[in-house]
Design a protein around this motif. Structure first.
Motif, PDB file in Angstrom:
ATOM      1  N   GLN A  29       0.774  -1.240   0.000  1.00  0.00           N
ATOM      2  CA  GLN A  29       0.000   0.000   0.000  1.00  0.00           C
ATOM      3  C   GLN A  29       0.806   1.291   0.000  1.00  0.00           C
ATOM      4  OE1 GLN A  29      -3.156  -0.200  -0.528  1.00  0.00           O
ATOM      5  NE2 GLN A  29      -2.942  -2.406  -0.440  1.00  0.00           N
ATOM      6  N   PHE A  30       1.931   1.311   0.694  1.00  0.00           N
ATOM      7  CA  PHE A  30       2.594   2.586   0.942  1.00  0.00           C
ATOM      8  C   PHE A  30       3.930   2.777   0.226  1.00  0.00           C
ATOM      9  CE2 PHE A  30       0.375   2.188   5.255  1.00  0.00           C
ATOM     10  CZ  PHE A  30      -0.742   2.888   4.814  1.00  0.00           C
ATOM     11  N   SER A  31       4.379   1.826  -0.555  1.00  0.00           N
ATOM     12  CA  SER A  31       5.723   1.910  -1.140  1.00  0.00           C
ATOM     13  C   SER A  31       5.886   3.091  -2.101  1.00  0.00           C
ATOM     14  CB  SER A  31       6.089   0.610  -1.847  1.00  0.00           C
ATOM     15  OG  SER A  31       5.224   0.379  -2.932  1.00  0.00           O
ATOM     16  N   GLU A  32       4.806   3.545  -2.689  1.00  0.00           N
ATOM     17  CA  GLU A  32       4.894   4.658  -3.631  1.00  0.00           C
ATOM     18  C   GLU A  32       4.663   6.009  -2.968  1.00  0.00           C
ATOM     19  OE1 GLU A  32       2.391   3.837  -6.951  1.00  0.00           O
ATOM     20  OE2 GLU A  32       3.412   1.957  -7.407  1.00  0.00           O
ATOM     21  N   ASN A  33       4.543   6.028  -1.643  1.00  0.00           N
ATOM     22  CA  ASN A  33       4.264   7.270  -0.921  1.00  0.00           C
ATOM     23  C   ASN A  33       5.523   7.903  -0.337  1.00  0.00           C
ATOM     24  OD1 ASN A  33       1.771   6.135  -1.441  1.00  0.00           O
ATOM     25  ND2 ASN A  33       0.867   6.898   0.410  1.00  0.00           N
ATOM     26  N   GLY A  34       6.694   7.402  -0.707  1.00  0.00           N
ATOM     27  CA  GLY A  34       7.946   7.996  -0.258  1.00  0.00           C
ATOM     28  C   GLY A  34       8.137   7.942   1.245  1.00  0.00           C
ATOM     29  N   LEU A  35       8.622   9.045   1.807  1.00  0.00           N
ATOM     30  CA  LEU A  35       8.917   9.115   3.232  1.00  0.00           C
ATOM     31  C   LEU A  35       7.663   8.892   4.079  1.00  0.00           C
ATOM     32  CD1 LEU A  35      10.957   9.644   5.487  1.00  0.00           C
ATOM     33  CD2 LEU A  35      10.450  12.088   5.238  1.00  0.00           C
ATOM     34  N   THR A  36       6.545   9.406   3.635  1.00  0.00           N
ATOM     35  CA  THR A  36       5.289   9.209   4.356  1.00  0.00           C
ATOM     36  C   THR A  36       4.963   7.723   4.453  1.00  0.00           C
ATOM     37  OG1 THR A  36       4.484  11.319   3.514  1.00  0.00           O
ATOM     38  CG2 THR A  36       2.848   9.829   4.436  1.00  0.00           C
ATOM     39  N   GLY A  37       5.175   6.987   3.381  1.00  0.00           N
ATOM     40  CA  GLY A  37       4.936   5.547   3.390  1.00  0.00           C
ATOM     41  C   GLY A  37       5.832   4.826   4.371  1.00  0.00           C
ATOM     42  N   TYR A  38       7.103   5.217   4.414  1.00  0.00           N
ATOM     43  CA  TYR A  38       8.038   4.614   5.367  1.00  0.00           C
ATOM     44  C   TYR A  38       7.597   4.889   6.802  1.00  0.00           C
ATOM     45  CZ  TYR A  38      11.487   3.511   1.786  1.00  0.00           C
ATOM     46  OH  TYR A  38      12.131   2.980   0.705  1.00  0.00           O
ATOM     47  N   LEU A  39       7.226   6.128   7.074  1.00  0.00           N
ATOM     48  CA  LEU A  39       6.807   6.488   8.430  1.00  0.00           C
ATOM     49  C   LEU A  39       5.541   5.738   8.838  1.00  0.00           C
ATOM     50  CD1 LEU A  39       7.554  10.317   8.425  1.00  0.00           C
ATOM     51  CD2 LEU A  39       8.870   8.477   9.519  1.00  0.00           C
ATOM     52  N   LEU A  40       4.601   5.607   7.920  1.00  0.00           N
ATOM     53  CA  LEU A  40       3.376   4.863   8.226  1.00  0.00           C
ATOM     54  C   LEU A  40       3.675   3.389   8.500  1.00  0.00           C
ATOM     55  CD1 LEU A  40       0.907   6.450   5.675  1.00  0.00           C
ATOM     56  CD2 LEU A  40       0.734   6.519   8.172  1.00  0.00           C
ATOM     57  N   ALA A  41       4.634   2.849   7.769  1.00  0.00           N
ATOM     58  CA  ALA A  41       4.999   1.448   7.973  1.00  0.00           C
ATOM     59  C   ALA A  41       5.704   1.241   9.310  1.00  0.00           C
ATOM     60  CB  ALA A  41       5.887   0.962   6.836  1.00  0.00           C
ATOM     61  N   LEU A  42       6.289   2.271   9.865  1.00  0.00           N
ATOM     62  CA  LEU A  42       6.992   2.155  11.144  1.00  0.00           C
ATOM     63  C   LEU A  42       6.088   2.335  12.361  1.00  0.00           C
ATOM     64  CD1 LEU A  42      10.228   4.161  10.305  1.00  0.00           C
ATOM     65  CD2 LEU A  42       9.986   1.679  10.522  1.00  0.00           C
ATOM     66  N   VAL A  43       4.960   2.978  12.185  1.00  0.00           N
ATOM     67  CA  VAL A  43       4.075   3.284  13.316  1.00  0.00           C
ATOM     68  C   VAL A  43       3.587   2.010  14.001  1.00  0.00           C
ATOM     69  CG1 VAL A  43       1.815   4.253  13.926  1.00  0.00           C
ATOM     70  CG2 VAL A  43       3.352   5.514  12.439  1.00  0.00           C
ATOM     71  N   TYR A  44       3.082   1.061  13.246  1.00  0.00           N
ATOM     72  CA  TYR A  44       2.505  -0.146  13.841  1.00  0.00           C
ATOM     73  C   TYR A  44       3.536  -1.022  14.565  1.00  0.00           C
ATOM     74  CZ  TYR A  44       0.196  -4.604  14.405  1.00  0.00           C
ATOM     75  OH  TYR A  44      -0.279  -5.765  14.932  1.00  0.00           O
ATOM     76  N   PRO A  45       4.685  -1.368  13.962  1.00  0.00           N
ATOM     77  CA  PRO A  45       5.649  -2.173  14.718  1.00  0.00           C
ATOM     78  C   PRO A  45       6.197  -1.446  15.947  1.00  0.00           C
ATOM     79  CG  PRO A  45       6.456  -1.798  12.484  1.00  0.00           C
ATOM     80  CD  PRO A  45       5.107  -1.185  12.585  1.00  0.00           C
ATOM     81  N   ALA A  46       6.297  -0.121  15.871  1.00  0.00           N
ATOM     82  CA  ALA A  46       6.736   0.639  17.047  1.00  0.00           C
ATOM     83  C   ALA A  46       5.705   0.519  18.165  1.00  0.00           C
ATOM     84  CB  ALA A  46       6.963   2.103  16.679  1.00  0.00           C
ATOM     85  N   ALA A  47       4.433   0.570  17.818  1.00  0.00           N
ATOM     86  CA  ALA A  47       3.379   0.396  18.824  1.00  0.00           C
ATOM     87  C   ALA A  47       3.434  -1.009  19.419  1.00  0.00           C
ATOM     88  CB  ALA A  47       2.006   0.661  18.199  1.00  0.00           C
ATOM     89  N   CYS A  48       3.684  -2.009  18.581  1.00  0.00           N
ATOM     90  CA  CYS A  48       3.801  -3.391  19.076  1.00  0.00           C
ATOM     91  C   CYS A  48       4.980  -3.519  20.043  1.00  0.00           C
ATOM     92  CB  CYS A  48       3.984  -4.363  17.910  1.00  0.00           C
ATOM     93  SG  CYS A  48       2.550  -4.505  16.837  1.00  0.00           S
TER      94      CYS A  48
END
Length: 168
Positions: free
Chosen positions: A85-104
């Protein structure tokens, strides 16, 4: 000896399934990657039941279980979500992908620090991980804004002390 290590073998298998899920995701086998996360949820259930039935508990088992949870229910679904879903969103995509594992990681660390002082009726990671993996697969049917809300909501629910009903 086998009695003590039997649940740990299932937990180690979950670690392998987490790595396999991430590998499948990177190679664009997204359905296989999601399947590994779903299978890991079953293994989590079996390992917990077996540990209770055999009355085996150890600090090592708790720690390896938490590392396995972080990998297979935190990092693997986030990796799948990023690539799907987020690979084409650049830095925003990377940050969104990091939010969930950080919460875990935050939830697992809080649980480790609290130890026996805090009782969690059930852990939402084996529910949230497969749910996110499944939602990543239906991505083309939902707008990106909905995916952003899903990631943020899942992250908040993982951190919150929400009572999740036992599914099995």
């Amino acid at each position: 000896m086998a009695k003590r290590w039997s649940p740990n073998v299932l937990t180690a298998t979950r670690l392998v399934l987490g790595v396999a899920s991430i590998t499948a995701t990177v190679n664009s086998y997204w359905l296989v990657a999601a399947g590994f996360v779903f299978l890991a949820a079953l293994y989590d259930n079996w390992a917990n039941r077996l540990a209770r039935r055999l009355n085996t508990t150890a600090e090592f088992a708790r720690d390896i279980d938490m590392l396995s949870d972080l990998l297979v229910f935190g990092l693997a679904p986030a990796t799948l979500y990023f690539f799907a879903q987020f690979s084409e969103n650049g830095l925003t995509g990377y940050l969104l992908a990091l939010v969930y594992p950080a919460a875990c990681a935050f939830r697992l660390a809080r649980y480790t620090v609290a130890g026996a002082k805090v009782y969690y009726p059930s852990d939402p990671l084996p529910v949230a991980g497969p749910a996110l993996s499944g939602l990543a697969l239906v991505g083309s049917m939902l707008p990106t804004t909905v995916h952003v809300m899903i990631i943020i909501l899942a992250s908040v629910l993982v951190i919150a002390n929400v009572r999740v009903p036992r599914l099995w």
